[in-house]
Design a protein around this motif. Sequence first.
Motif, PDB file in Angstrom:
ATOM      1  N   LEU A 251       0.829  -1.202   0.000  1.00 26.17           N
ATOM      2  CA  LEU A 251       0.000   0.000   0.000  1.00 26.17           C
ATOM      3  C   LEU A 251       0.871   1.262   0.000  1.00 26.17           C
ATOM      4  CD1 LEU A 251      -2.664  -1.367   2.460  1.00 26.17           C
ATOM      5  CD2 LEU A 251      -3.086  -0.731   0.071  1.00 26.17           C
ATOM      6  N   GLU A 397       6.062  -7.120 -10.733  1.00 29.35           N
ATOM      7  CA  GLU A 397       4.805  -6.400 -10.932  1.00 29.35           C
ATOM      8  C   GLU A 397       4.778  -5.591 -12.226  1.00 29.35           C
ATOM      9  OE1 GLU A 397       1.879  -6.357  -8.964  1.00 29.35           O
ATOM     10  OE2 GLU A 397       2.846  -8.146  -8.201  1.00 29.35           O
ATOM     11  N   TYR A 403      -2.316 -14.607 -12.247  1.00 25.29           N
ATOM     12  CA  TYR A 403      -3.688 -14.403 -11.748  1.00 25.29           C
ATOM     13  C   TYR A 403      -4.450 -13.349 -12.549  1.00 25.29           C
ATOM     14  CZ  TYR A 403      -2.814  -9.888  -9.519  1.00 25.29           C
ATOM     15  OH  TYR A 403      -2.539  -8.555  -9.312  1.00 25.29           O
ATOM     16  N   GLN A 404      -3.710 -12.509 -13.281  1.00 25.23           N
ATOM     17  CA  GLN A 404      -4.342 -11.449 -14.070  1.00 25.23           C
ATOM     18  C   GLN A 404      -4.613 -11.872 -15.499  1.00 25.23           C
ATOM     19  OE1 GLN A 404      -0.945  -8.886 -13.097  1.00 25.23           O
ATOM     20  NE2 GLN A 404      -2.383  -7.296 -12.491  1.00 25.23           N
ATOM     21  N   GLY A 416      -5.733 -19.769 -11.930  1.00 20.89           N
ATOM     22  CA  GLY A 416      -6.804 -18.933 -11.403  1.00 20.89           C
ATOM     23  C   GLY A 416      -7.139 -19.278  -9.963  1.00 20.89           C
ATOM     24  N   ARG A 424      -0.738 -12.984  -4.160  1.00 22.53           N
ATOM     25  CA  ARG A 424      -1.505 -13.452  -5.323  1.00 22.53           C
ATOM     26  C   ARG A 424      -0.763 -14.526  -6.115  1.00 22.53           C
ATOM     27  NH1 ARG A 424      -4.050  -7.496  -6.631  1.00 22.53           N
ATOM     28  NH2 ARG A 424      -5.224  -7.460  -4.704  1.00 22.53           N
ATOM     29  N   ARG A 456       1.976  -9.500   3.371  1.00 24.41           N
ATOM     30  CA  ARG A 456       1.703  -8.809   4.614  1.00 24.41           C
ATOM     31  C   ARG A 456       1.188  -9.723   5.716  1.00 24.41           C
ATOM     32  NH1 ARG A 456      -2.524  -6.673   1.150  1.00 24.41           N
ATOM     33  NH2 ARG A 456      -1.275  -4.816   0.765  1.00 24.41           N
TER      34      ARG A 456
ATOM     35  N   MET B   1      -2.316   0.042  -7.085  1.00 24.88           N
ATOM     36  CA  MET B   1      -2.364  -1.405  -6.947  1.00 24.88           C
ATOM     37  C   MET B   1      -2.135  -2.052  -8.291  1.00 24.88           C
ATOM     38  SD  MET B   1      -2.758  -1.723  -3.857  1.00 24.88           S
ATOM     39  CE  MET B   1      -2.642  -3.474  -4.100  1.00 24.88           C
ATOM     40  N   SER B   2      -1.303  -3.035  -8.281  1.00 23.46           N
ATOM     41  CA  SER B   2      -0.992  -3.714  -9.518  1.00 23.46           C
ATOM     42  C   SER B   2      -2.189  -4.481 -10.031  1.00 23.46           C
ATOM     43  CB  SER B   2       0.137  -4.695  -9.269  1.00 23.46           C
ATOM     44  OG  SER B   2      -0.260  -5.610  -8.275  1.00 23.46           O
ATOM     45  N   GLY B   3      -3.074  -4.912  -9.137  1.00 28.49           N
ATOM     46  CA  GLY B   3      -4.167  -5.779  -9.537  1.00 28.49           C
ATOM     47  C   GLY B   3      -5.307  -5.046 -10.204  1.00 28.49           C
ATOM     48  N   ASN B   5      -5.211  -3.132 -12.856  1.00 26.53           N
ATOM     49  CA  ASN B   5      -5.005  -2.696 -14.239  1.00 26.53           C
ATOM     50  C   ASN B   5      -5.963  -3.383 -15.188  1.00 26.53           C
ATOM     51  OD1 ASN B   5      -3.973  -5.200 -14.310  1.00 26.53           O
ATOM     52  ND2 ASN B   5      -1.843  -4.587 -14.583  1.00 26.53           N
ATOM     53  N   ALA B   8      -8.461  -8.309 -19.447  1.00 23.48           N
ATOM     54  CA  ALA B   8      -8.442  -8.842 -20.811  1.00 23.48           C
ATOM     55  C   ALA B   8      -9.870  -8.909 -21.360  1.00 23.48           C
ATOM     56  CB  ALA B   8      -7.803 -10.219 -20.796  1.00 23.48           C
ATOM     57  N   MET B  96     -10.950 -14.670  -5.721  1.00 28.07           N
ATOM     58  CA  MET B  96     -10.151 -13.622  -5.087  1.00 28.07           C
ATOM     59  C   MET B  96     -10.387 -12.286  -5.785  1.00 28.07           C
ATOM     60  SD  MET B  96      -6.014 -13.472  -4.531  1.00 28.07           S
ATOM     61  CE  MET B  96      -5.668 -13.730  -6.268  1.00 28.07           C
ATOM     62  N   VAL B  97     -10.939 -11.342  -5.037  1.00 27.52           N
ATOM     63  CA  VAL B  97     -11.137 -10.001  -5.592  1.00 27.52           C
ATOM     64  C   VAL B  97      -9.773  -9.329  -5.624  1.00 27.52           C
ATOM     65  CG1 VAL B  97     -12.273  -7.783  -5.296  1.00 27.52           C
ATOM     66  CG2 VAL B  97     -13.482  -9.895  -4.685  1.00 27.52           C
ATOM     67  N   THR B  98      -9.370  -8.885  -6.814  1.00 26.62           N
ATOM     68  CA  THR B  98      -8.011  -8.350  -6.945  1.00 26.62           C
ATOM     69  C   THR B  98      -7.981  -6.840  -7.100  1.00 26.62           C
ATOM     70  OG1 THR B  98      -8.027  -8.697  -9.326  1.00 26.62           O
ATOM     71  CG2 THR B  98      -7.175 -10.500  -7.971  1.00 26.62           C
ATOM     72  N   GLY B  99      -9.154  -6.228  -7.286  1.00 26.10           N
ATOM     73  CA  GLY B  99      -9.155  -4.776  -7.412  1.00 26.10           C
ATOM     74  C   GLY B  99     -10.500  -4.279  -7.891  1.00 26.10           C
ATOM     75  N   THR B 109     -10.393 -13.029  -9.656  1.00 28.86           N
ATOM     76  CA  THR B 109      -9.728 -14.190 -10.253  1.00 28.86           C
ATOM     77  C   THR B 109     -10.340 -15.455  -9.661  1.00 28.86           C
ATOM     78  OG1 THR B 109      -7.634 -13.054 -10.640  1.00 28.86           O
ATOM     79  CG2 THR B 109      -7.536 -15.439 -10.394  1.00 28.86           C
ATOM     80  N   GLU B 265      -7.150  -3.802   2.270  1.00 28.35           N
ATOM     81  CA  GLU B 265      -6.536  -3.532   0.968  1.00 28.35           C
ATOM     82  C   GLU B 265      -7.551  -3.003  -0.049  1.00 28.35           C
ATOM     83  OE1 GLU B 265      -4.772  -6.944  -0.873  1.00 28.35           O
ATOM     84  OE2 GLU B 265      -3.723  -5.725  -2.367  1.00 28.35           O
ATOM     85  N   ARG B 268      -8.623   0.496   0.828  1.00 30.52           N
ATOM     86  CA  ARG B 268      -7.564   1.446   0.478  1.00 30.52           C
ATOM     87  C   ARG B 268      -7.511   1.650  -1.031  1.00 30.52           C
ATOM     88  NH1 ARG B 268      -3.007   1.836   4.123  1.00 30.52           N
ATOM     89  NH2 ARG B 268      -2.185   3.242   2.538  1.00 30.52           N
TER      90      ARG B 268
END
Lengths: 494, 422
Positions: A251, A397, A403-404, A416, A424, A456, B1-3, B5, B8, B96-99, B109, B265, B268
């Motif tokens: 964060l 990163e 996962y993305q 996934g 992650r 964390r 947060m990287s997640g 972005n 797809a 998993m909620v990533t953002g 995801t 998270e 935030r």
Amino acid sequence: MNTRQMRYGPLPVERVDVAVIGGGVVGAAVARALSGHDLTVALVEARCDVGDGTSKANTAILHTGFDAKPGTLESRLVRRGCELLGDYAATTGIPVERTGAVLVAWTDEELAALPGLAAKAVKNGYDRCEIIGAEEVYQQVPALAPGALGGLTVPDESIICPWTTTLAFATEALSRGAYLLFNTRVEGVEPPSGTAGDAADTVLRTSRGTLRAGWVVNAAGLGSDVIDGLFGHTRFTVTPRRGELFVFDKLARPMVNKIVLPVPSSRGKGVLVSPTIYGNVMLGPTAEDRDDRTDTSTSEHGFAFLLEKGRKLMPALLDEEVTSSYAGLRAATEHGDYQVFLDAGQRYLVLGGIRSTGLTSAMAVAEHALGLLGEAGLRLDAKATLPDPPRMPNIGEAFPRPYQRADLIAEDPAYGTAVCFCERVTEGEIRDALASPIPPADIDGLRRRTRALMGRCQGFFCGVEVEGRLCAGVARANREHGEHGDTEKTGEAQ
Amino acid sequence: MSGTNGVAPDVTTESPDVAVVGAGPSGLTAARELAASGLDVLVLDREWEAGGIPRHSDHTGYGLRDLHRVMNGPAYARLLAERAVEAGARVRTSAMVTGWAGERSLDVTTPEGRIRVDARAVVLATGARERPRTARLVPGDRPPGVMNTGQLQNLVHLHHREVGTRAVIVGAELVSWSAALTLREAGCRTVLMTTEHPHAESYAAFSVPGRAVLRVPVATRTRVTRIIGHHAVEAVEVEDLATGARRTVPCDTVIFTGDWIPDHELARAAGLDLDPGSKGPLVDNALRTSRPGVFAVGNLVHPVDTADIAALDGHHVARHVRDYLTGVLPQGPGIPLRAEAPFTWVSPGLVRPGAGTPPRERILLWSAEQRLVARIEVTQDGRRIARRTLPWPVSPGRVFRVPSSLLSGADPHGGPITISLA
């Protein structure tokens, strides 16, 4: 060789053309370079994995070499290594983020030192530094504490994953046929007597048995002076310099988009604030000369020093949680430069005193080493064909992680299925690491390959799950390879 | 947060009325109530099984206030999940909620692929975790065998694995005794419990028999200053806060308990207003966050109260989510509610006149110190609006609850309200 022979049982080879002692970033780079030639090569490492010493606990910066001492071997090799590693990272997928750095002056004295540093950068072959005013410093790093007077930009300083770097070198060495010998501590050396003629080998007495080598390269880092001593030399002494670091919560990452460097003083490079390739923020390192070459504990006074520095540099950072803290030992010597000596008679090369810049310079050190070995008579015939360089899993990163990636998950649902939530990390990545050419031997090894457990929560949610998968994976590998080697018991008994 | 972005193009989209993030007691209860009123509710949880923390808290005491019965943690977790599903909520695990992809839109995801959840309202119920050793800045060696209660209970209750034989527990609150019980079950003796406070902070009803039965020595006014042991824990160094004297306590396991931090998270990442004390999202008496249509419940906003209290937040928020979906929006900025030391946070942190009472008509507070007599004073704009001595003590390590009726004298147009100990 199979993964079991890497770590347990008697050595799978009696003699090699070149033995490289030390499986850190430098040793792995040298083994990789050597194994591109018609030579048998062994990487001999006392610990259970590559990159388990100084190479795992550093500031993880890909240096331009702007602040090296001009004219030194270090200056030249850092500059060259930066280019080589930048290209190699692109080929193999080692995570790199081109963040750039800004060196901040807090006093008039430091401000006055900036032009000299810019000139020194030019002498080191780097001409893209620029002196900027306080206003621009704050534009680049808005969270910086008040009081900055000006700065020097270093647009090409970058951050890199040190774990993937070492692992990529070793993985490629392995694919080129090198032996990776872990848990193999060199305990005694019998150099060639000189009277036995050209064919005489060096005999290395190790914790896993005897290994004969035509040539020996000492890249033993913190132990390089000890190994040098076993060859009969007293050229330098390694004083482990402990560096403690804090890693702050992800964060905090939006606060720090650049490497923030202090103006170097006679006392070293000082404390920096830097983004990490894993999306955190790092504060450190301390610099403290120690006696114990294995003591990587953190200390109360180290923590207090870092907190004080952090408060002065970027007070908002301290409002965030500390995700982890660690200490690394740099292989400092009494000399100002790398300690590289070739003894043609002993057919022995030492690569010592390679401090924090070793990550950047490793490939250039390897190139330099091969040059020296070639001149001294080692035959270096490039192999006719080489396997493709490895493609390493992305644990940084800067690019999308599994996962993305809807495409990857569609092909394989394991990408996934999150196992380590904070970082992650998915089931697929952990499975892949366990099945990789150099699988992890312990939880730290799995962490360095996947990031699992470095987040964390430090295991609150997923610790048990991740450890369970590691144990199952290691047990599976041992079963599969059990018939090739001796039992584990034999390995431990030696 | 990287997640957060770009997503797809081949991502599937779900459009429920309400997305609930977190399938612990508060999230599942909210989901059940909302689904029972005919709304399409999608619960997302990153674990492979719904139920949250009670899943691995294998002791009794769950369900008292919300279900009016007492059961053990795993049974309670199962029951809450079953009831949510029976009411018609869709509970999706390994999700998993990533953002955030929008104001009330989430990137998720799952093993079935990346999903975008475009909800009309979002309830955050992501809970809290114990601060690990690292966040508490305890130096020394970094061997395995150092963990939180969460990991310990997971290890022993869900995975039936072994721990060491001699443990030091850091903390002496309710959760610390729970850790001691788990250790005993695993055949590990607690050689010392350390607390910086002058008393063990847990309920006397627990700690007195706990001490007698578990025979756990408690060192008050002490702190762990170092962990010793290269490859395995060998000892901890413990400092006496009064004298500064240090001693070494041999052990092979260290459990860091309590010292909660919300898993904030997503809050935030959304840029929600935060409560500076609890570090959870700032909510009003209707459990609304600073973003319209986004609510927060349970131990994410009060780290931590018991599971049944968290569950009743879920009950409470349901009405306000329904109101929001029919167009009822908060009126005015609300009055900040503050707490003075030794309180470290108060929840809710915002009072909106006209939004009804907070959950269970209680204001929740957390204290850094013990007070055997709790004389509470409520002031606004320099004026005392209430004073009452409550018949229960203020103790660190557990929530202190104050009837919200103490705020009834507040001026709806006035300034911040402050709660303090007289």
